[in-house]
Design an enzyme around this catalytic site. Structure first.
Site, PDB file in Angstrom:
ATOM      1  N   HIS A  18       7.176  29.943   8.851  1.00 33.72           N
ATOM      2  CA  HIS A  18       6.540  29.025   9.804  1.00 33.72           C
ATOM      3  C   HIS A  18       5.298  29.685  10.429  1.00 33.72           C
ATOM      4  CE1 HIS A  18      10.789  27.198  10.451  1.00 33.72           C
ATOM      5  NE2 HIS A  18      10.078  26.283   9.831  1.00 33.72           N
ATOM      6  N   LYS A  42      20.146  17.495  12.270  1.00 33.05           N
ATOM      7  CA  LYS A  42      20.632  18.839  11.961  1.00 33.05           C
ATOM      8  C   LYS A  42      21.334  19.444  13.177  1.00 33.05           C
ATOM      9  CE  LYS A  42      16.836  19.852   8.792  1.00 33.05           C
ATOM     10  NZ  LYS A  42      15.660  20.683   8.534  1.00 33.05           N
ATOM     11  N   ARG A  92       7.385  24.653  -0.024  1.00 35.01           N
ATOM     12  CA  ARG A  92       7.876  25.871  -0.668  1.00 35.01           C
ATOM     13  C   ARG A  92       8.200  25.671  -2.138  1.00 35.01           C
ATOM     14  NH1 ARG A  92      12.319  26.339   3.860  1.00 35.01           N
ATOM     15  NH2 ARG A  92      11.999  24.117   3.539  1.00 35.01           N
ATOM     16  N   SER A 130      15.072  28.202   7.626  1.00 39.32           N
ATOM     17  CA  SER A 130      15.830  28.431   8.864  1.00 39.32           C
ATOM     18  C   SER A 130      17.320  28.437   8.565  1.00 39.32           C
ATOM     19  CB  SER A 130      15.516  27.336   9.880  1.00 39.32           C
ATOM     20  OG  SER A 130      14.160  27.356  10.216  1.00 39.32           O
TER      21      SER A 130
HETATM   22  P1  ADP Z   1      12.061  20.036   9.398  1.00 39.61           P
HETATM   23  O1  ADP Z   1      13.477  19.814   9.809  1.00 39.61           O
HETATM   24  O2  ADP Z   1      11.097  19.105  10.069  1.00 39.61           O
HETATM   25  O3  ADP Z   1      11.836  20.133   7.918  1.00 39.61           O
HETATM   26  P2  ADP Z   1      11.667  22.920   9.475  1.00 39.61           P
HETATM   27  O4  ADP Z   1      11.554  23.804  10.678  1.00 39.61           O
HETATM   28  O5  ADP Z   1      12.769  23.181   8.529  1.00 39.61           O
HETATM   29  O6  ADP Z   1      11.700  21.452  10.055  1.00 39.61           O
HETATM   30  O7  ADP Z   1      10.303  22.975   8.678  1.00 39.61           O
HETATM   31  C1  ADP Z   1       9.090  22.578   9.254  1.00 39.61           C
HETATM   32  C2  ADP Z   1       7.989  22.639   8.211  1.00 39.61           C
HETATM   33  O8  ADP Z   1       7.772  23.994   7.857  1.00 39.61           O
HETATM   34  C3  ADP Z   1       8.340  21.896   6.908  1.00 39.61           C
HETATM   35  O9  ADP Z   1       7.183  21.260   6.422  1.00 39.61           O
HETATM   36  C4  ADP Z   1       8.772  22.996   5.987  1.00 39.61           C
HETATM   37  O10 ADP Z   1       8.541  22.659   4.632  1.00 39.61           O
HETATM   38  C5  ADP Z   1       7.873  24.139   6.459  1.00 39.61           C
HETATM   39  N1  ADP Z   1       8.454  25.430   6.167  1.00 39.61           N
HETATM   40  C6  ADP Z   1       9.727  25.820   6.357  1.00 39.61           C
HETATM   41  N2  ADP Z   1       9.913  27.082   5.927  1.00 39.61           N
HETATM   42  C7  ADP Z   1       8.713  27.489   5.450  1.00 39.61           C
HETATM   43  C8  ADP Z   1       8.261  28.693   4.816  1.00 39.61           C
HETATM   44  N3  ADP Z   1       9.077  29.702   4.575  1.00 39.61           N
HETATM   45  N4  ADP Z   1       6.952  28.783   4.466  1.00 39.61           N
HETATM   46  C9  ADP Z   1       6.133  27.726   4.674  1.00 39.61           C
HETATM   47  N5  ADP Z   1       6.483  26.554   5.227  1.00 39.61           N
HETATM   48  C10 ADP Z   1       7.766  26.441   5.612  1.00 39.61           C
END
Ligand code: ADP
Length: 169
Positions: A18, A42, A92, A130
């Site tokens: 992130h 979630k 990803r 996450s």
């Molecule tokens: P959501 O529940 O909205 O998907 P996340 O926190 O899981 O929330 O992810 C938020 C955004 O960050 C999403 O677009 C996800 O694809 C991106 N993301 C999550 N992990 C990574 C990572 N390791 N590298 C780049 N982008 C990521």
């Protein structure tokens, strides 16, 4: 070209993946809002205030970034409210592609003025999610190289509190 952008997500917890996306988007936009979702389906490890504080700590080196809460309502409505014309998301793998394409298309139906920009995850963060972080940390694994320092500390506190609760019951 992009004045204000909004990066929505669950961030439960914030990972180095992130952070990478945040740092890169903060270079693309004059100003970046990080919108922390608090009412997702979630099951959350951290509550809204904890997530906001952890993201603020991890992004304090970025002057053009601020963290806001995304409670009820559409993401495009929040973007409009704060004056952001662009949504940022990360990608990803192929699974993310399907998901992100659908969200982007749906958001377009709700507000065609707002564009979604998808940033490819950096090679070293492609495996990072996450949910995997939570799983590894839950079983006592070391995630210190995968999340910001304060997030690592907070995760350890959470899980040691759970162990304490378990011992009591
Ligand atoms: P959501 O529940 O909205 O998907 P996340 O926190 O899981 O929330 O992810 C938020 C955004 O960050 C999403 O677009 C996800 O694809 C991106 N993301 C999550 N992990 C990574 C990572 N390791 N590298 C780049 N982008 C990521």
């Amino acid at each position: 070209m992009i004045k204000k952008a909004l990066f929505p997500g669950s961030f439960d917890p914030l990972t180095n993946g992130h952070i990478d996306t945040i740092e890169r988007s903060a270079k693309l936009a004059d100003y970046l809002f990080i919108a922390v979702a608090t009412n997702t389906s979630k099951k959350n490890l951290f509550d809204a205030d904890e997530k906001i504080e952890l993201i603020q700590l991890a992004t304090r080196h970025l002057e053009n970034v601020s963290v806001i809460e995304h409670t009820n309502g559409l993401t495009v409505d929040l973007a409009k409210k704060v004056g952001a014309s662009t949504l940022i998301r990360g990608l990803r793998n192929a699974e993310d592609f399907e998901y992100e394409m659908n969200i982007a298309a749906m958001n377009k139906t709700q507000n065609p003025e707002i564009e979604t920009i998808i940033l490819m995850a950096s090679q070293q963060h492609r495996f990072l999610s996450s949910s995997l972080i939570k799983e590894v940390a839950f079983f006592g694994g070391d995630v210190s190289n995968l999340v910001p320092t304060d997030v690592n500390i907070a995760i350890k506190k959470k899980y040691s509190a759970f162990e304490y609760e378990d011992e009591k019951s």
